[in-house]
Scaffold this active site. Structure first.
Site, PDB file in Angstrom:
ATOM      1  N   ARG A 135      -4.032   6.473   0.899  1.00 24.64           N
ATOM      2  CA  ARG A 135      -4.575   7.692   1.512  1.00 24.64           C
ATOM      3  C   ARG A 135      -3.622   8.413   2.451  1.00 24.64           C
ATOM      4  O   ARG A 135      -3.851   9.553   2.816  1.00 24.64           O
ATOM      5  CB  ARG A 135      -5.865   7.346   2.264  1.00 24.64           C
ATOM      6  CG  ARG A 135      -7.038   7.181   1.333  1.00 24.64           C
ATOM      7  CD  ARG A 135      -8.214   6.611   2.054  1.00 24.64           C
ATOM      8  NE  ARG A 135      -7.884   5.276   2.554  1.00 24.64           N
ATOM      9  CZ  ARG A 135      -8.711   4.520   3.242  1.00 24.64           C
ATOM     10  NH1 ARG A 135      -9.906   4.961   3.542  1.00 24.64           N
ATOM     11  NH2 ARG A 135      -8.344   3.318   3.643  1.00 24.64           N
ATOM     12  N   ARG A 166       0.827  -1.220   0.000  1.00 25.09           N
ATOM     13  CA  ARG A 166       0.000   0.000   0.000  1.00 25.09           C
ATOM     14  C   ARG A 166       0.857   1.264   0.000  1.00 25.09           C
ATOM     15  O   ARG A 166       0.574   2.211   0.745  1.00 25.09           O
ATOM     16  CB  ARG A 166      -0.937   0.027   1.216  1.00 25.09           C
ATOM     17  CG  ARG A 166      -2.060  -0.976   1.174  1.00 25.09           C
ATOM     18  CD  ARG A 166      -3.262  -0.438   0.403  1.00 25.09           C
ATOM     19  NE  ARG A 166      -4.258  -1.476   0.245  1.00 25.09           N
ATOM     20  CZ  ARG A 166      -5.426  -1.489   0.870  1.00 25.09           C
ATOM     21  NH1 ARG A 166      -5.743  -0.526   1.698  1.00 25.09           N
ATOM     22  NH2 ARG A 166      -6.274  -2.471   0.659  1.00 25.09           N
ATOM     23  N   ASP A 175      -7.018  -2.682  -7.582  1.00 27.05           N
ATOM     24  CA  ASP A 175      -7.575  -3.277  -6.365  1.00 27.05           C
ATOM     25  C   ASP A 175      -7.828  -4.761  -6.570  1.00 27.05           C
ATOM     26  O   ASP A 175      -8.088  -5.222  -7.687  1.00 27.05           O
ATOM     27  CB  ASP A 175      -8.865  -2.591  -5.908  1.00 27.05           C
ATOM     28  CG  ASP A 175      -9.196  -2.977  -4.474  1.00 27.05           C
ATOM     29  OD1 ASP A 175      -8.624  -2.356  -3.551  1.00 27.05           O
ATOM     30  OD2 ASP A 175      -9.957  -3.936  -4.270  1.00 27.05           O
ATOM     31  N   TYR A 192     -14.463 -12.559  -0.236  1.00 27.01           N
ATOM     32  CA  TYR A 192     -15.192 -11.311  -0.536  1.00 27.01           C
ATOM     33  C   TYR A 192     -16.472 -11.594  -1.317  1.00 27.01           C
ATOM     34  O   TYR A 192     -17.510 -10.976  -1.099  1.00 27.01           O
ATOM     35  CB  TYR A 192     -14.315 -10.345  -1.334  1.00 27.01           C
ATOM     36  CG  TYR A 192     -13.368  -9.546  -0.470  1.00 27.01           C
ATOM     37  CD1 TYR A 192     -13.847  -8.580   0.410  1.00 27.01           C
ATOM     38  CD2 TYR A 192     -11.990  -9.751  -0.520  1.00 27.01           C
ATOM     39  CE1 TYR A 192     -12.989  -7.854   1.215  1.00 27.01           C
ATOM     40  CE2 TYR A 192     -11.123  -9.022   0.277  1.00 27.01           C
ATOM     41  CZ  TYR A 192     -11.632  -8.080   1.144  1.00 27.01           C
ATOM     42  OH  TYR A 192     -10.793  -7.356   1.951  1.00 27.01           O
ATOM     43  N   ARG A 248      -7.864  11.666  -5.381  1.00 24.57           N
ATOM     44  CA  ARG A 248      -9.136  11.086  -4.917  1.00 24.57           C
ATOM     45  C   ARG A 248     -10.257  12.113  -4.775  1.00 24.57           C
ATOM     46  O   ARG A 248     -11.432  11.752  -4.761  1.00 24.57           O
ATOM     47  CB  ARG A 248      -8.930  10.353  -3.581  1.00 24.57           C
ATOM     48  CG  ARG A 248      -8.452   8.938  -3.716  1.00 24.57           C
ATOM     49  CD  ARG A 248      -9.552   7.973  -4.187  1.00 24.57           C
ATOM     50  NE  ARG A 248     -10.398   7.518  -3.098  1.00 24.57           N
ATOM     51  CZ  ARG A 248     -11.704   7.686  -3.017  1.00 24.57           C
ATOM     52  NH1 ARG A 248     -12.349   8.315  -3.973  1.00 24.57           N
ATOM     53  NH2 ARG A 248     -12.390   7.218  -1.990  1.00 24.57           N
TER      54      ARG A 248
HETATM   55  O1  CP3 Z   1       0.237   0.973  -3.506  1.00 29.98           O
HETATM   56  C1  CP3 Z   1      -0.662   0.130  -3.279  1.00 29.98           C
HETATM   57  O2  CP3 Z   1      -0.403  -0.971  -2.760  1.00 29.98           O
HETATM   58  C2  CP3 Z   1      -2.067   0.501  -3.624  1.00 29.98           C
HETATM   59  C3  CP3 Z   1      -2.748  -0.419  -4.573  1.00 29.98           C
HETATM   60  C4  CP3 Z   1      -3.714  -1.348  -3.883  1.00 29.98           C
HETATM   61  C5  CP3 Z   1      -5.046  -1.014  -3.494  1.00 29.98           C
HETATM   62  N1  CP3 Z   1      -5.644  -2.154  -3.043  1.00 29.98           N
HETATM   63  C6  CP3 Z   1      -5.694   0.307  -3.609  1.00 29.98           C
HETATM   64  C7  CP3 Z   1      -6.708   0.656  -2.591  1.00 29.98           C
HETATM   65  C8  CP3 Z   1      -3.515  -2.697  -3.593  1.00 29.98           C
HETATM   66  C9  CP3 Z   1      -2.252  -3.535  -3.770  1.00 29.98           C
HETATM   67  C10 CP3 Z   1      -4.751  -3.185  -3.070  1.00 29.98           C
HETATM   68  C11 CP3 Z   1      -4.963  -4.602  -2.723  1.00 29.98           C
HETATM   69  C12 CP3 Z   1      -6.086  -4.948  -1.861  1.00 29.98           C
HETATM   70  N2  CP3 Z   1      -7.368  -4.505  -1.925  1.00 29.98           N
HETATM   71  C13 CP3 Z   1      -6.038  -5.924  -0.852  1.00 29.98           C
HETATM   72  C14 CP3 Z   1      -4.835  -6.762  -0.528  1.00 29.98           C
HETATM   73  C15 CP3 Z   1      -3.860  -5.975   0.234  1.00 29.98           C
HETATM   74  C16 CP3 Z   1      -4.035  -6.063   1.713  1.00 29.98           C
HETATM   75  O3  CP3 Z   1      -4.125  -4.983   2.314  1.00 29.98           O
HETATM   76  O4  CP3 Z   1      -4.058  -7.160   2.262  1.00 29.98           O
HETATM   77  C17 CP3 Z   1      -7.304  -6.008  -0.269  1.00 29.98           C
HETATM   78  C18 CP3 Z   1      -7.686  -6.899   0.879  1.00 29.98           C
HETATM   79  C19 CP3 Z   1      -8.140  -5.113  -0.958  1.00 29.98           C
HETATM   80  C20 CP3 Z   1      -9.592  -4.884  -0.751  1.00 29.98           C
HETATM   81  C21 CP3 Z   1      -9.809  -3.507  -0.269  1.00 29.98           C
HETATM   82  N3  CP3 Z   1      -9.653  -2.373  -1.042  1.00 29.98           N
HETATM   83  C22 CP3 Z   1     -10.212  -3.092   1.032  1.00 29.98           C
HETATM   84  C23 CP3 Z   1     -10.456  -4.024   2.197  1.00 29.98           C
HETATM   85  C24 CP3 Z   1     -10.308  -1.689   0.991  1.00 29.98           C
HETATM   86  C25 CP3 Z   1     -10.817  -0.773   2.081  1.00 29.98           C
HETATM   87  C26 CP3 Z   1      -9.703  -0.471   3.016  1.00 29.98           C
HETATM   88  C27 CP3 Z   1      -9.914   0.840   3.706  1.00 29.98           C
HETATM   89  O5  CP3 Z   1      -9.001   1.142   4.483  1.00 29.98           O
HETATM   90  O6  CP3 Z   1     -10.887   1.552   3.448  1.00 29.98           O
HETATM   91  C28 CP3 Z   1      -9.931  -1.247  -0.297  1.00 29.98           C
HETATM   92  C29 CP3 Z   1      -9.864   0.146  -0.762  1.00 29.98           C
HETATM   93  C30 CP3 Z   1      -8.549   0.605  -1.310  1.00 29.98           C
HETATM   94  N4  CP3 Z   1      -7.827  -0.054  -2.267  1.00 29.98           N
HETATM   95  C31 CP3 Z   1      -7.871   1.819  -0.996  1.00 29.98           C
HETATM   96  C32 CP3 Z   1      -6.725   1.865  -1.804  1.00 29.98           C
HETATM   97  C33 CP3 Z   1      -5.710   2.979  -1.875  1.00 29.98           C
HETATM   98  C34 CP3 Z   1      -8.329   2.884   0.020  1.00 29.98           C
HETATM   99  C35 CP3 Z   1      -9.633   3.470  -0.285  1.00 29.98           C
HETATM  100  C36 CP3 Z   1      -9.717   4.703  -1.133  1.00 29.98           C
HETATM  101  O7  CP3 Z   1      -8.764   5.255  -1.704  1.00 29.98           O
HETATM  102  O8  CP3 Z   1     -10.860   5.182  -1.226  1.00 29.98           O
END
Ligand code: CP3
Length: 378
Positions: free
Chosen positions: A48, A44, A93, A169, A57
């Site tokens: 954010r 990540r 994602d 999921y 965003r």
């Molecule tokens: O640099 C990076 O790694 C960002 C790219 C990335 C995102 N999601 C963007 C994202 C990656 C590699 C992911 C993978 C991802 N997505 C995982 C596996 C990684 C891990 O943490 O185990 C999972 C479980 C997801 C599913 C997911 N996406 C969740 C559970 C959430 C909500 C988390 C939250 O804190 O709200 C997301 C949203 C998400 N995906 C965000 C980002 C930057 C944050 C929300 C946003 O920008 O609105």
């Protein structure tokens, strides 16, 4: 196979040479070959906590960013350059493949992902499509842009979810504490469960192929929630299909990083997938985790992401501890034990990169390579 690796057993540059590129350093470390210092990147790393991302965003939803290759590439590049890391993970994602399979979802502010019609019946699984992975090409297009921008200066990481984590999921409809519906499906409808995982693998292999063809040097498979399984359930219901995915991605010609959280007891079984690198969460000391993998693959990790909120002397101690536990063995990729959380001070993330670069010579080559440098395949 990537041109970043160099000839078998022969370094393209002498150890310690100034100028081993980030991409070369990263890919070689994934293959457990000697490098001048451990490569570093962060789970990540674009997100954010970073002001530049928050600015983007304001104008686009998360899914919009993912689907617009020029924006996804810009977010990926900005984060990697700002941190000075050795590898960039494509901004995308985990849940994107659900859409072409026929499941709509959205990200609800403060609640995370929400799947509109979670899978609860065999008929729903029967209806899932596997022939539309081509719709995910926007991710490959973004990779092409990032890889073109960095050349070999930065390793290019593509990624996908692992079958269990994606299935969870799809079945739960979002994040979960106890995975009741998922495990119920697994135990009560084993044929449907198997069919779901098989369909996921079909789509994921096609998706990874697009990413590799576009320039991904390495694929990371996120099994973020696999730690909810007992070793027996992991072996009975997930290991064979995950192994199939790992091998199929390796056959595309790239190393595979396999990552999960809360995996201390699962590590020996996870190793059996044949992944080139296993990602360790922060709860297992890195040396213990590596030992339980028999030192037979590379490892990635594993600083607690919340340490990034600590004062610098503590952060420094913890970074040194991770490096000391890796002890200069070939095949350590410095990372966190899970993703950077919102609110993390960017300057502390940058400081960790500087620390890894500055301190790794202190721990370099203290131990011989244990368990050989090559990963048997097939
Ligand atoms: O640099 C990076 O790694 C960002 C790219 C990335 C995102 N999601 C963007 C994202 C990656 C590699 C992911 C993978 C991802 N997505 C995982 C596996 C990684 C891990 O943490 O185990 C999972 C479980 C997801 C599913 C997911 N996406 C969740 C559970 C959430 C909500 C988390 C939250 O804190 O709200 C997301 C949203 C998400 N995906 C965000 C980002 C930057 C944050 C929300 C946003 O920008 O609105």
């Amino acid at each position: 196979m990537s041109s970043l690796i160099g000839n078998d057993g022969i370094l393209p540059e002498p150890i310690g040479a100034v100028g081993m590129s980030g991409g070369t350093r990263f890919v070689r470390a994934c293959l457990k070959r000697p490098v001048d210092r451990p490569p570093v990147w962060f789970l990540r790393q674009a997100g954010r906590y970073m002001a530049e991302y928050r600015e983007v965003r304001k104008h686009h939803t998360l899914v919009e960013i993912c689907k617009r290759p020029e924006i996804a590439a810009e977010v990926t590049i900005t984060a990697a350059e700002k941190l000075g890391v050795d590898a960039a993970i494509i901004f995308a994602d985990l849940l994107l493949p659900l859409e072409p399979m026929g499941l709509d979802f959205e990200f609800v502010a403060g609640e995370g992902p929400m799947v509109h019609h979670p899978l609860r019946t065999v008929e729903q699984i029967d209806r899932l499509r596997t022939d539309r992975a081509g719709e995910l090409e926007y991710v490959a297009k973004a990779i092409e842009k990032v890889a073109g921008h960095f050349g070999d200066q930065m390793g290019m990481i593509g990624f996908c979810g692992a079958p269990f984590t994606l299935a969870s999921y799809m079945i739960e409809g979002g994040s979960s504490r106890n995975y009741i519906f998922t495990k119920q499906m697994m135990y009560s409808e084993p044929a449907a469960w198997q069919k779901l995982l098989d369909k996921l693998v079909t789509v994921l292999v096609a998706y990874c192929k697009q990413q590799v063809d576009a320039g991904a040097d390495v694929i990371q498979i996120f099994d973020s929630w696999v730690g909810s399984l007992s070793v027996e359930d992991y072996r009975d219901y997930c290991l064979p299909v995950t192994t199939r995915l790992v091998r199929a991605v390796q056959e595309l010609g790239v190393p595979v990083i396999y990552f999960g959280v809360d995996t201390a007891s699962l590590l020996p079984a996870m190793r059996e997938t044949g992944a080139d690198v296993v990602g360790l969460d922060w709860r297992t000391p890195l040396d213990e985790g590596w030992k339980s993998l028999g030192y037979s693959c590379a490892v990635q990790g594993n600083l607690d992401p919340i340490t990034l909120f600590a004062p610098e002397p503590i952060l420094e101690t913890r970074v040194k501890q991770v490096l000391a536990q890796a002890a200069g063995r070939a095949g350590h990729i410095f990372n966190l034990g899970h993703g950077i959380v919102p609110g993390t001070p960017v300057e502390n993330v940058q400081a960790v990169v500087k620390m890894v670069k500055a301190f790794s010579p202190l721990y370099a080559q203290k131990l011989p390579v244990v368990g050989g440098g090559e990963i048997p395949r097939g």
